[in-house]
Enzyme design. Structure first.
Site, PDB file in Angstrom:
ATOM      1  N   HIS A 117      42.210  37.158  42.659  1.00  0.00           N
ATOM      2  CA  HIS A 117      42.837  38.465  42.790  1.00  0.00           C
ATOM      3  C   HIS A 117      41.823  39.572  42.576  1.00  0.00           C
ATOM      4  O   HIS A 117      40.828  39.397  41.875  1.00  0.00           O
ATOM      5  CB  HIS A 117      43.997  38.620  41.803  1.00  0.00           C
TER       6      HIS A 117
ATOM      7  N   CYS B  43      44.164  40.023  30.313  1.00  0.00           N
ATOM      8  CA  CYS B  43      43.032  39.481  31.067  1.00  0.00           C
ATOM      9  C   CYS B  43      42.227  40.632  31.658  1.00  0.00           C
ATOM     10  O   CYS B  43      42.570  41.806  31.483  1.00  0.00           O
ATOM     11  CB  CYS B  43      43.498  38.523  32.168  1.00  0.00           C
TER      12      CYS B  43
END
Length: 633
Positions: free
Chosen positions: A67, A170
Site C-alpha cells: 500500500h 504502523c
C-alpha cells in the site's frame, strides 16, 4: 460509500500470472494503470517499493497488503490479486495480495474504507471464501456479507471481568494498524474480555483512549512501528511490540500483559522500576534513538546540499552581493540551502533523538541543545550528545515529578520539565562540551582536508567498503554517521565515497545478471533488471536478496568493487554536496560529475567480474527453477 465501491469487479485478478513478488506487483500496478486509476504507474510503483523496503507488507495468513499514498493516484482504490499456487512474498508464502492505492489528499471516509479491508482479512472464514471464489462476483458477495457481519467489539459486555486496552500504529496507518487492532480484539473476545484499541491511522487517532480507560484496564498492549504518544498510560506497565507481532501472536501478548497485574501493582514502586520487561522501552536503545534523529535530519541535508549546489552553478561567488558574479537567484538558493536547511540539521538531529527518548517533553530541550552545539562549534557529534542529554534529562525530571497532584501536571509538562532540562543541557553544552568538541572537530577537519593520495584513497576504500558490507546494517550506519558528521562540517569528499559504496552493489549485481546470465536463475535475472534502477537511485537494498542467497560470493564482491570505487573517488578529490539521491543529484552536486560516474561504473564492473568468476554456471533446469536462489556454499 461501501468497500465494494473501491474494490470493484474490474479491479480483481483471480489468476495472477507472476510467480514472484516483483512480477505480481507489476501485474497489480498495470491493472491500476489499465483502469486509469493512476496517471503515473512508475511513480506509484516506486511508492510501493519504498514502503516494502521499510518493512514487508506480508502479514501472514497467506496475505500481503502492499500500500502507498501517492499524488499519481487519481482515486482511492484496491486491486486484488489471487494466486492459488502461492508465491514467496517478503519471505512468506502468500496467496492473496491486496494493493491499496490512495491519493495524497484522500478523504477520511476513503481511508477508513481502505483500512476496513484489513480487519476483514483477519477472519479465517472470509479468507477461505476468497480462495474458493470462482468469479469476481463471488469475491464482491463475500465482501458484502462480511460487512454485514462486522460489528464493533469495544462496547461489548465483559464476560471475564477483564479489560484490554491498547494502541496500534504502523508507518502508513492504512493496513497493519487495523489488522493488529482486529487481531487483539478477536483474541480478547475469545476470552470474554472487554476491549478498546486506539488506532493511530492515516486519519489520526481513532477510538482514542481516555484516562478512565487506563484506570479500568487490566492489560495494555502497544503495537507500533512509529513513535506513539504513550503519555495517556500514566506510568502503567504495558507490552510494547512491533505491529506484526500483534497480528501474529495476539494471545501471547495478552497473556504477558495480564501477567503484569497493573491494577494490583503500583509501577512507581522501586521494585517495578528495577525489573523492566525486555519488550518495554528502557530508554537505553542508543541505536534506535540515533537513527530516529538521523532519519528526520536527512531531508534537511539533502535539500540543503542540492540548493547550495544549484547556487554554485551561477558562479562560485554568485551568492555574494559584493562580488561581480552576483546573481539574486544564486543568493536565494544559497540562503535556503546554507543559511536555513543546513542551519537546522544539527538541531533537528538532536531534537528528534530527544523526542525518541522522552516523547514531546524531550523535543525542546534537546533541540535547543542541538542549536547550542551548532553555535558553539561542536557540530554533528555535539548535537548527538545534546540530544541524549536533553532527552534523558527531560525523561528523568518527568518521572521524578510523576507524584505531583494532577492539577499541577499541566504546568509540569509545559513549564517545569522543559525549563529545567533545557537549563541542564544548555549549561552542559556551554560550560563542558562545546570547547573540547569544537577543538576535536577542527583537528578532524584539518586532518581530512590534509589527506591526499594514498591516505585519501585508504579512507575512501574503508568508507565505501563499510557501506557495502551489510547494506543497511550497523556497519553501514556507522559509516553513514561519519559521513553526515563530516558533511555537517562542510567536508563533502566522504559523502562521495559513501554514495559509491551504496550504488556499486546493486549496479554490479545487475551487470552480472546481464553479462553472466548462466550463473543466475530466471527469477534472479528478472530481479537484476530492477537492481539497475535501485542502484542508480542509491537504494542499496536492491542487492540484499542476492547477498542473502549467496553471501560468501556476493558480499566480498560488493565490498571489493565498492572499495576500489571509493578509493579512486577520494584520491581524485571528488566531493558531493547532496549525500542522497544517486544519479539524480550527481550532475549538480558533484564537483567532477563525469569522473564520479566513472568511479561508480568501474567499481560496479569489478563487482560484476568477481561475481562472474566466483559463481558457477547453472544447468538449464536449475535456471528455470523459480525456487532456486543460486548455489550457496
Amino acid at each position: 460509500m461501501e468497500l465494494v465501491d473501491i474494490l470493484t469487479q474490474d479491479n480483481i485478478i483471480l489468476n495472477l500470472k507472476g510467480n514472484n513478488q516483483a512480477a505480481v506487483i507489476d501485474e497489480l500496478v498495470n491493472k491500476l494503470a489499465e483502469n486509469q486509476l493512476t496517471n503515473d504507474a512508475e511513480r506509484f510503483k516506486k511508492a510501493i517499493y519504498k514502503r516494502e523496503n521499510e518493512i514487508s507488507t506480508a502479514v501472514g495468513y497467506g496475505v500481503a497488503i502492499p500500500h502507498a499514498q501517492s499524488e499519481s493516484v487519481t482515486k482511492p482504490t484496491i486491486i486484488m490479486g489471487r494466486t492459488l499456487p502461492g508465491i514467496d512474498y517478503g519471505g512468506q508464502h502468500t496467496n492473496l495480495i491486496f494493493m491499496i492505492a490512495a491519493p495524497e489528499n484522500a478523504s477520511n471516509e476513503h481511508l477508513s474504507l481502505l483500512s476496513q479491508l484489513s480487519t476483514f482479512l483477519m477472519s479465517e472464514t472470509f479468507r477461505a471464501k476468497l480462495i474458493v471464489a470462482t468469479s469476481e462476483a463471488e469475491v464482491i458477495k463475500a465482501i458484502q456479507e462480511q460487512e454485514k457481519l462486522q460489528e464493533p467489539t469495544s462496547d461489548e459486555e465483559s464476560v471475564s471481568g477483564k479489560y484490554l486496552v491498547g494502541i496500534t500504529a504502523c508507518m502508513t496507518g492504512i493496513a497493519h494498524t487495523y489488522m493488529a487492532a482486529e487481531s487483539l480484539k478477536e483474541a480478547a473476545g475469545k476470552r470474554g474480555m472487554k476491549v478498546k484499541i486506539q488506532t493511530n491511522g492515516a486519519n489520526g487517532p481513532e477510538n482514542k483512549l481516555t484516562a478512565a480507560d487506563i484506570q479500568k484496564a487490566d492489560a495494555i498492549v502497544i503495537a507500533h512501528d512509529v513513535q506513539v504518544d504513550a503519555s495517556v498510560l500514566r506510568g502503567k506497565r504495558y507490552v510494547d511490540v512491533p505491529v506484526k507481532k500483534a497480528i501474529s501472536h495476539a494471545d501471547q501478548l495478552i497473556d504477558q500483559a495480564l501477567s503484569y497485574n497493573i491494577k494490583e501493582n503500583n509501577v512507581d514502586e522501586p521494585a517495578m522500576e528495577d525489573k523492566p520487561e525486555p519488550e518495554e522501552k528502557s530508554g537505553l536503545n542508543f541505536y534506535k534513538h540515533i537513527m530516529s534523529g538521523v532519519s528526520y535530519m536527512i531531508p534537511f541535508v539533502v535539500v540543503g546540499g542540492i540548493f547550495i549546489a544549484i547556487s554554485f552553478m551561477f558562479g562560485i561567488y554568485a551568492a555574494d552581493p559584493e562580488s561581480d558574479q552576483f546573481n539574486v537567484f544564486a543568493q536565494f538558493f544559497n540562503q535556503v540551502g546554507g543559511e536555513a536547511a543546513f542551519a537546522l540539521m544539527v538541531p533537528i538531529l538532536a531534537g528528534f533523538i530527544g523526542f525518541s527518548i522522552a516523547d514531546k517533553q524531550g523535543l525542546a530541550p534537546a533541540m535547543i541543545g542541538g542549536m547550542m552545539a551548532s553555535i558553539g562549534g561542536s557540530g554533528f557529534l555535539g548535537g548527538m550528545i545534546a540530544g541524549f542529554v536533553g532527552g534523558f534529562a527531560a525523561k528523568f525530571i518527568g518521572k521524578s515529578m510523576a507524584k505531583i497532584p494532577k492539577s499541577f501536571q499541566g504546568l509540569v509538562s509545559v513549564l517545569i520539565v522543559p525549563l529545567i532540562s533545557t537549563f541542564i543541557v544548555s549549561a552542559f553544552m556551554f560550560f563542558v562540551l562545546n570547547t573540547p568538541m569544537s577543538m576535536l572537530n577542527e583537528f578532524l577537519e584539518g586532518w581530512l582536508k590534509g589527506l591526499t593520495g594514498i591516505n585519501a584513497a585508504i579512507l575512501g576504500a574503508l568508507l565505501a567498503g563499510m557501506m557495502a558490507s551489510d547494506m543497511g546494517g550497523p556497519i553501514n550506519k556507522t559509516a553513514s554517521a561519519f559521513g553526515l558528521a563530516m558533511f555537517a562540517a562542510n567536508i563533502f569528499e566522504p559523502s562521495a565515497a559513501l554514495m559509491v559504496g551504496g550504488m556499486v552493489p546493486p549496479i554490479g549485481i545487475a551487470l552480472a545478471t546481464t553479462i553472466f546470465k548462466n550463473r543466475f536463475t530466471i527469477q534472479e535475472a528478472e530481479a537484476g533488471k530492477a537492481s539497475y534502477v535501485l542502484g542508480a537511485s542509491f537504494i542499496t537494498e536492491g542487492a540484499i536478496p542476492f547477498a542473502a542467497a549467496d553471501p560468501l560470493r556476493i558480499i566480498p564482491a560488493n565490498i571489493i568493487g565498492a572499495a576500489v570505487g571509493g578509493a579512486l573517488c577520494m584520491a581524485m578529490d571528488i566531493s558531493l554536496k547532496a549525500p542522497h539521491g544517486g544519479i539524480f543529484v550527481i550532475p549538480i552536486a558533484s564537483n567532477k560529475p563525469l569522473l564520479y560516474i566513472g568511479c561508480i561504473l568501474l567499481g560496479s564492473f569489478i563487482t560484476c567480474l568477481i561475481i562472474g568468476f566466483l559463481k558457477k554456471p547453472l544447468s538449464e533446469k536449475e535456471r528455470n527453477n523459480a525456487k532456486q536462489m543460486s548455489n550457496i556454499i
